[in-house]
Design a protein around this motif. Structure first.
Motif, PDB file in Angstrom:
ATOM      1  N   LEU A 168       0.835  -1.202   0.000  1.00 38.75           N
ATOM      2  CA  LEU A 168       0.000   0.000   0.000  1.00 38.75           C
ATOM      3  C   LEU A 168       0.870   1.253   0.000  1.00 38.75           C
ATOM      4  CD1 LEU A 168      -2.710   1.362  -0.008  1.00 38.75           C
ATOM      5  CD2 LEU A 168      -2.882   0.941   2.457  1.00 38.75           C
ATOM      6  N   ARG A 169       1.953   1.220   0.738  1.00 40.10           N
ATOM      7  CA  ARG A 169       2.872   2.367   0.739  1.00 40.10           C
ATOM      8  C   ARG A 169       3.487   2.584  -0.642  1.00 40.10           C
ATOM      9  NH1 ARG A 169       5.477   1.439   6.687  1.00 40.10           N
ATOM     10  NH2 ARG A 169       4.156   2.955   7.750  1.00 40.10           N
ATOM     11  N   LEU A 227       2.038   1.903  -3.505  1.00 43.50           N
ATOM     12  CA  LEU A 227       0.974   2.540  -4.287  1.00 43.50           C
ATOM     13  C   LEU A 227       0.849   4.010  -3.908  1.00 43.50           C
ATOM     14  CD1 LEU A 227      -1.345   2.337  -6.304  1.00 43.50           C
ATOM     15  CD2 LEU A 227      -2.798   1.530  -4.408  1.00 43.50           C
ATOM     16  N   ASP A 228       0.898   4.289  -2.618  1.00 48.42           N
ATOM     17  CA  ASP A 228       0.823   5.664  -2.131  1.00 48.42           C
ATOM     18  C   ASP A 228       1.994   6.492  -2.670  1.00 48.42           C
ATOM     19  OD1 ASP A 228      -0.715   7.485  -0.460  1.00 48.42           O
ATOM     20  OD2 ASP A 228       0.976   7.457   0.926  1.00 48.42           O
ATOM     21  N   VAL A 257       1.278   7.419  -6.246  1.00 51.10           N
ATOM     22  CA  VAL A 257       0.270   8.479  -6.314  1.00 51.10           C
ATOM     23  C   VAL A 257       0.902   9.833  -5.980  1.00 51.10           C
ATOM     24  CG1 VAL A 257      -1.830   9.359  -5.215  1.00 51.10           C
ATOM     25  CG2 VAL A 257      -1.712   6.981  -5.931  1.00 51.10           C
ATOM     26  N   LYS A 278      -7.460  13.913  -0.303  1.00 50.68           N
ATOM     27  CA  LYS A 278      -7.297  13.043   0.867  1.00 50.68           C
ATOM     28  C   LYS A 278      -8.119  13.545   2.053  1.00 50.68           C
ATOM     29  CE  LYS A 278      -2.639  11.581  -0.428  1.00 50.68           C
ATOM     30  NZ  LYS A 278      -1.214  11.668  -0.068  1.00 50.68           N
ATOM     31  N   LEU A 301      -7.135   6.661  -8.890  1.00 47.71           N
ATOM     32  CA  LEU A 301      -6.233   5.835  -8.089  1.00 47.71           C
ATOM     33  C   LEU A 301      -5.936   6.506  -6.746  1.00 47.71           C
ATOM     34  CD1 LEU A 301      -4.631   3.211  -8.121  1.00 47.71           C
ATOM     35  CD2 LEU A 301      -2.746   4.458  -9.161  1.00 47.71           C
ATOM     36  N   THR A 330      -6.822   4.955  -3.166  1.00 51.78           N
ATOM     37  CA  THR A 330      -5.754   4.752  -2.183  1.00 51.78           C
ATOM     38  C   THR A 330      -6.108   5.360  -0.837  1.00 51.78           C
ATOM     39  OG1 THR A 330      -4.124   4.739  -3.964  1.00 51.78           O
ATOM     40  CG2 THR A 330      -3.286   5.081  -1.741  1.00 51.78           C
ATOM     41  N   LEU A 366      -8.673   3.308   0.884  1.00 52.77           N
ATOM     42  CA  LEU A 366      -8.102   2.104   1.480  1.00 52.77           C
ATOM     43  C   LEU A 366      -7.394   2.431   2.795  1.00 52.77           C
ATOM     44  CD1 LEU A 366      -7.601  -0.873   1.455  1.00 52.77           C
ATOM     45  CD2 LEU A 366      -5.752  -0.511  -0.188  1.00 52.77           C
ATOM     46  N   TRP A 367      -6.613   3.514   2.824  1.00 52.17           N
ATOM     47  CA  TRP A 367      -5.980   3.934   4.081  1.00 52.17           C
ATOM     48  C   TRP A 367      -7.043   4.223   5.137  1.00 52.17           C
ATOM     49  CZ3 TRP A 367      -1.314   2.827   5.302  1.00 52.17           C
ATOM     50  CH2 TRP A 367      -0.253   2.908   4.403  1.00 52.17           C
TER      51      TRP A 367
END
Length: 153
Positions: free
Chosen positions: A18-19, A21-22, A25, A39, A125, A129, A132-133
């Motif tokens: 996940l990080r 992907l982050d 982004v 965010k 995306l 993201t 998801l976080w």
């Protein structure tokens, strides 16, 4: 309040993915201020205090004004946001609430006027993201840092 678990310790390889992907982004070419506004808005919708704590601080540290941070929940009624930010915020709301909104054509068309196709994919995306976080933080009841205790009255 207590966290249900520490997902970072329980599944470090999942959090590392996940990080990654982050990280993509963050460097995808969309404006930093836009990233933080999206965010913040998604985190407001989801009620994620942990992510709101992080992203309101990051936005202010990057030069975002207090006024814009405070008024983002009412962005439709405020003249403080650009047409590009408005399109991104509308798309953020549509994608965050996709089960109810089903991605309205009007929001998609508004986004297409401000973002090219590649940017619209990157924006989507970004929204996915942060959602998801939010789910990780809310699901495991992560507690944001507390500088001072709440006032007692």
């Amino acid at each position: 309040m207590r966290a249900r678990m520490n997902p970072y310790a329980a599944a470090p390889e999942a959090i590392a993915a996940l990080r990654a992907l982050d990280s993509y982004v963050k460097g995808c070419g969309l404006e930093h201020s836009l990233l933080e506004l999206v965010k913040i808005r998604a985190s407001q919708i989801n009620g994620c205090s942990y992510c709101l704590h992080i992203h309101t601080r990051e936005a202010r540290a990057a030069g975002e004004t207090e006024e814009r941070v405070h008024l983002i929940a009412a962005w439709r009624e405020s003249p403080l946001y650009t047409p590009r930010e408005r399109a991104a915020l509308a798309w953020t709301e549509a994608m965050t609430l996709v089960a109810q909104s089903h991605a309205p054509e009007a929001d998609y068309q508004a986004a297409k006027t401000q973002f090219d196709e590649a940017e619209l994919v990157k924006l989507t995306l970004l929204i996915g993201t942060i959602n998801l976080w939010n789910r990780i933080a809310i699901g495991f009841q992560l507690i944001h840092p507390v500088a001072a205790p709440a006032p007692t009255n």
